[in-house]
Write a protein that holds these residues in place. Structure first.
Motif, PDB file in Angstrom:
ATOM      1  N   UNK A   1       0.978  -1.157   0.039  1.00  0.00           N
ATOM      2  CA  UNK A   1       0.085   0.074  -0.023  1.00  0.00           C
ATOM      3  C   UNK A   1       0.986   1.318  -0.016  1.00  0.00           C
ATOM      4  N   UNK A   2       1.780   1.084   0.793  1.00  0.00           N
ATOM      5  CA  UNK A   2       2.768   2.188   0.979  1.00  0.00           C
ATOM      6  C   UNK A   2       3.503   2.712  -0.734  1.00  0.00           C
ATOM      7  N   UNK A   3       4.024   1.818  -1.084  1.00  0.00           N
ATOM      8  CA  UNK A   3       4.599   1.494  -2.400  1.00  0.00           C
ATOM      9  C   UNK A   3       3.662   2.045  -3.526  1.00  0.00           C
ATOM     10  N   UNK A   4       2.333   1.650  -3.521  1.00  0.00           N
ATOM     11  CA  UNK A   4       1.433   2.174  -4.478  1.00  0.00           C
ATOM     12  C   UNK A   4       1.117   3.626  -4.433  1.00  0.00           C
ATOM     13  N   UNK A   5       1.276   4.236  -3.136  1.00  0.00           N
ATOM     14  CA  UNK A   5       0.997   5.689  -2.956  1.00  0.00           C
ATOM     15  C   UNK A   5       2.176   6.155  -3.021  1.00  0.00           C
ATOM     16  N   UNK A   6       3.442   5.825  -3.406  1.00  0.00           N
ATOM     17  CA  UNK A   6       4.667   6.355  -3.630  1.00  0.00           C
ATOM     18  C   UNK A   6       5.402   6.633  -2.332  1.00  0.00           C
ATOM     19  N   UNK A   7       5.237   6.039  -1.262  1.00  0.00           N
ATOM     20  CA  UNK A   7       5.936   6.401  -0.075  1.00  0.00           C
ATOM     21  C   UNK A   7       6.879   4.929   0.198  1.00  0.00           C
ATOM     22  N   UNK A   8       8.170   5.420   0.761  1.00  0.00           N
ATOM     23  CA  UNK A   8       8.955   4.444   1.201  1.00  0.00           C
ATOM     24  C   UNK A   8       8.542   3.938   2.377  1.00  0.00           C
ATOM     25  N   UNK A   9       8.848   2.606   2.875  1.00  0.00           N
ATOM     26  CA  UNK A   9       8.074   2.117   3.997  1.00  0.00           C
ATOM     27  C   UNK A   9       9.428   1.846   4.785  1.00  0.00           C
ATOM     28  N   UNK A  10       9.053   2.269   6.259  1.00  0.00           N
ATOM     29  CA  UNK A  10       9.932   2.052   7.130  1.00  0.00           C
ATOM     30  C   UNK A  10       9.760   1.024   8.365  1.00  0.00           C
ATOM     31  N   UNK A  11      10.571   0.011   8.429  1.00  0.00           N
ATOM     32  CA  UNK A  11      10.446  -0.885   9.551  1.00  0.00           C
ATOM     33  C   UNK A  11      10.554  -0.218  10.878  1.00  0.00           C
ATOM     34  N   UNK A  12       9.787  -0.290  11.809  1.00  0.00           N
ATOM     35  CA  UNK A  12       9.777   0.178  13.103  1.00  0.00           C
ATOM     36  C   UNK A  12      10.342  -0.874  14.197  1.00  0.00           C
ATOM     37  N   UNK A  13      11.313  -0.737  14.759  1.00  0.00           N
ATOM     38  CA  UNK A  13      11.718  -1.605  15.710  1.00  0.00           C
ATOM     39  C   UNK A  13      11.799  -3.171  15.307  1.00  0.00           C
ATOM     40  N   UNK A  14      11.564  -4.008  16.327  1.00  0.00           N
ATOM     41  CA  UNK A  14      11.404  -5.699  16.103  1.00  0.00           C
ATOM     42  C   UNK A  14      12.569  -6.099  15.269  1.00  0.00           C
ATOM     43  N   UNK A  15      13.905  -6.048  15.707  1.00  0.00           N
ATOM     44  CA  UNK A  15      14.966  -6.525  15.205  1.00  0.00           C
ATOM     45  C   UNK A  15      14.734  -7.910  14.720  1.00  0.00           C
ATOM     46  N   UNK A  16      14.039  -8.650  15.360  1.00  0.00           N
ATOM     47  CA  UNK A  16      14.150 -10.155  15.233  1.00  0.00           C
ATOM     48  C   UNK A  16      13.397 -10.668  13.936  1.00  0.00           C
ATOM     49  N   UNK A  17      12.563  -9.565  13.268  1.00  0.00           N
ATOM     50  CA  UNK A  17      12.045  -9.584  11.926  1.00  0.00           C
ATOM     51  C   UNK A  17      12.740  -9.188  10.810  1.00  0.00           C
ATOM     52  N   UNK A  18      13.725  -8.424  11.012  1.00  0.00           N
ATOM     53  CA  UNK A  18      14.490  -7.525  10.153  1.00  0.00           C
ATOM     54  C   UNK A  18      14.573  -8.231   8.794  1.00  0.00           C
ATOM     55  N   UNK A  19      15.075  -9.541   8.664  1.00  0.00           N
ATOM     56  CA  UNK A  19      15.392 -10.000   7.378  1.00  0.00           C
ATOM     57  C   UNK A  19      14.114 -10.259   6.630  1.00  0.00           C
ATOM     58  N   UNK A  20      12.993 -10.535   7.327  1.00  0.00           N
ATOM     59  CA  UNK A  20      11.868 -10.884   6.886  1.00  0.00           C
ATOM     60  C   UNK A  20      11.080  -9.811   6.253  1.00  0.00           C
ATOM     61  N   UNK A  21      11.059  -8.757   6.997  1.00  0.00           N
ATOM     62  CA  UNK A  21      10.475  -7.644   6.529  1.00  0.00           C
ATOM     63  C   UNK A  21      11.270  -6.814   5.374  1.00  0.00           C
ATOM     64  N   UNK A  22      12.559  -6.854   5.617  1.00  0.00           N
ATOM     65  CA  UNK A  22      13.291  -6.438   4.331  1.00  0.00           C
ATOM     66  C   UNK A  22      12.961  -7.232   3.136  1.00  0.00           C
ATOM     67  N   UNK A  23      12.784  -8.353   3.292  1.00  0.00           N
ATOM     68  CA  UNK A  23      12.552  -9.318   1.938  1.00  0.00           C
ATOM     69  C   UNK A  23      11.026  -8.691   1.591  1.00  0.00           C
ATOM     70  N   UNK A  24      10.184  -8.424   2.242  1.00  0.00           N
ATOM     71  CA  UNK A  24       9.028  -8.102   1.740  1.00  0.00           C
ATOM     72  C   UNK A  24       9.011  -6.768   0.712  1.00  0.00           C
TER      73      UNK A  24
END
Length: 340
Positions: free
Chosen positions: A242-265
């Motif tokens: 949804x963020x990308x469709x609106x032209x916005x970059x998406x920032x992960x907030x905290x939760x270091x243990x999911x970093x690899x997976x959220x970055x892959x999204x």
């Protein structure tokens, strides 16, 4: 005004592989070349987003995102939830537009407790979605996994099915009892909640923000086992899209243990609270080209600054600020605004 977001700490995981950065044609505020997000699963960019022009929207033209915060200290590290049993593949919208990032290491300000005129050297400003963007690189705060306090009772009256319940009662965040967790445990619920939060994301884009910071990614750790990491990642994928469709970059907030997976999204950058305090900064900087770190403890801030000033320990993509825990405006008693 928004709630403050003192760090909801998570367990440290092994650092992710460094991802290749590519340059973008948009000139950043500090005159150095900006970067665009690049991940193996990121959507192909088709157009540049409109730059922020600094025009101030009225508060009711932007999504309501919070009420005045109360002081809160960060909690001790929580025990992470079960390991993900698979990262959902992102399904980017064909209409997704290109997003831009600030130059790595750009000084930033974290203004969730009230808008201030940014310092001259600040190239990135994080503000609540009810505030106006500055015309610099603007990041919009949205509470994506829990309700904002002023929304809670209305949602419980009008659409309680979107709220996670336990023993017949809405499941509240113990640290923020006027917030309840969204129920993202099933696909149809995820779609409905994503549509609700997506409206706030769209309003950030319409107001002129460049990126969105989506808070409470770690809500699954407070769900009494009702929400899994797989549910969390499937829902996060919808918000990234949804963020990308609106032209916005998406920032992960905290939760270091999911970093690899959220970055892959397809997430593009990270906003971390107290990553130096909990020794997690390298988890984020090894995955993301831009990491905005907010420290609330003077000793941790000083240590982070010392490391950033030493070429042997400097993380190129890391920017660090020291804030008071209520993230107050500069003119308020007790406000702290420092950067290095």
């Amino acid at each position: 005004m928004p709630r403050t977001t003192p760090r909801r700490t998570s367990a440290l995981v092994a650092a992710c592989a460094v991802l290749v950065l590519v340059t973008a044609c948009r000139a950043p505020v500090d005159g150095t070349a900006p970067v665009t997000s690049s991940t193996p699963d990121a959507p192909t960019s088709t157009a540049q987003p409109a730059p922020a022009d600094g025009a101030a929207p009225t508060p009711d033209a932007a999504p309501a995102a919070g009420s005045p915060p109360t002081s809160s200290s960060p909690s001790a590290p929580t025990t992470p939830g079960p390991e993900p049993d698979g990262t959902p593949a992102a399904s980017p919208s064909p209409a997704a537009r290109a997003v831009t990032l600030p130059a790595p290491g750009t000084p930033f300000e974290y203004q969730l407790g009230g808008a201030d005129e940014p310092a001259a050297g600040a190239g990135v400003v994080v503000r609540d979605s009810t505030a106006a963007p500055t015309g610099r690189y603007d990041v919009c705060y949205v509470n994506g996994f829990q309700t904002q306090p002023h929304e809670t009772e209305r949602l419980l009256r009008t659409d309680p099915g979107l709220v996670l319940h336990h023993a017949g009662e809405p499941l509240r965040d113990e640290g923020w009892p006027d917030e309840v967790l969204y129920d993202i445990s099933e696909d149809d619920l995820r779609q409905r909640v994503a549509e609700r939060v997506g409206a706030a994301i769209d309003a950030c884009a319409a107001a002129g923000f460049d990126a969105v910071e989506v808070d409470n990614l770690d809500s699954y750790t407070r769900s009494l086992g009702r929400i899994s990491t797989t549910d969390t990642l499937a829902y996060a994928a919808l918000l990234v899209e949804r963020a990308h469709a609106a032209g916005l970059a998406f920032a992960q907030k905290n939760t270091a243990e999911l970093t690899t997976q959220v970055r892959a999204l397809g997430a593009d950058l990270a906003v971390a609270e107290e990553c130096r305090e909990w020794e997690e900064c390298d988890v984020y900087t090894s995955a993301y080209p831009v990491v905005l770190d907010v420290e609330y403890d003077r000793a941790a801030f000083d240590a982070a600054c010392a490391e950033q000033q030493d070429p042997a320990t400097r993380a190129t993509g890391l920017s660090v600020v020291l804030r008071d825990r209520d993230v107050l405006p500069r003119t308020a008693p007790g406000a702290v605004h420092e950067s290095c």
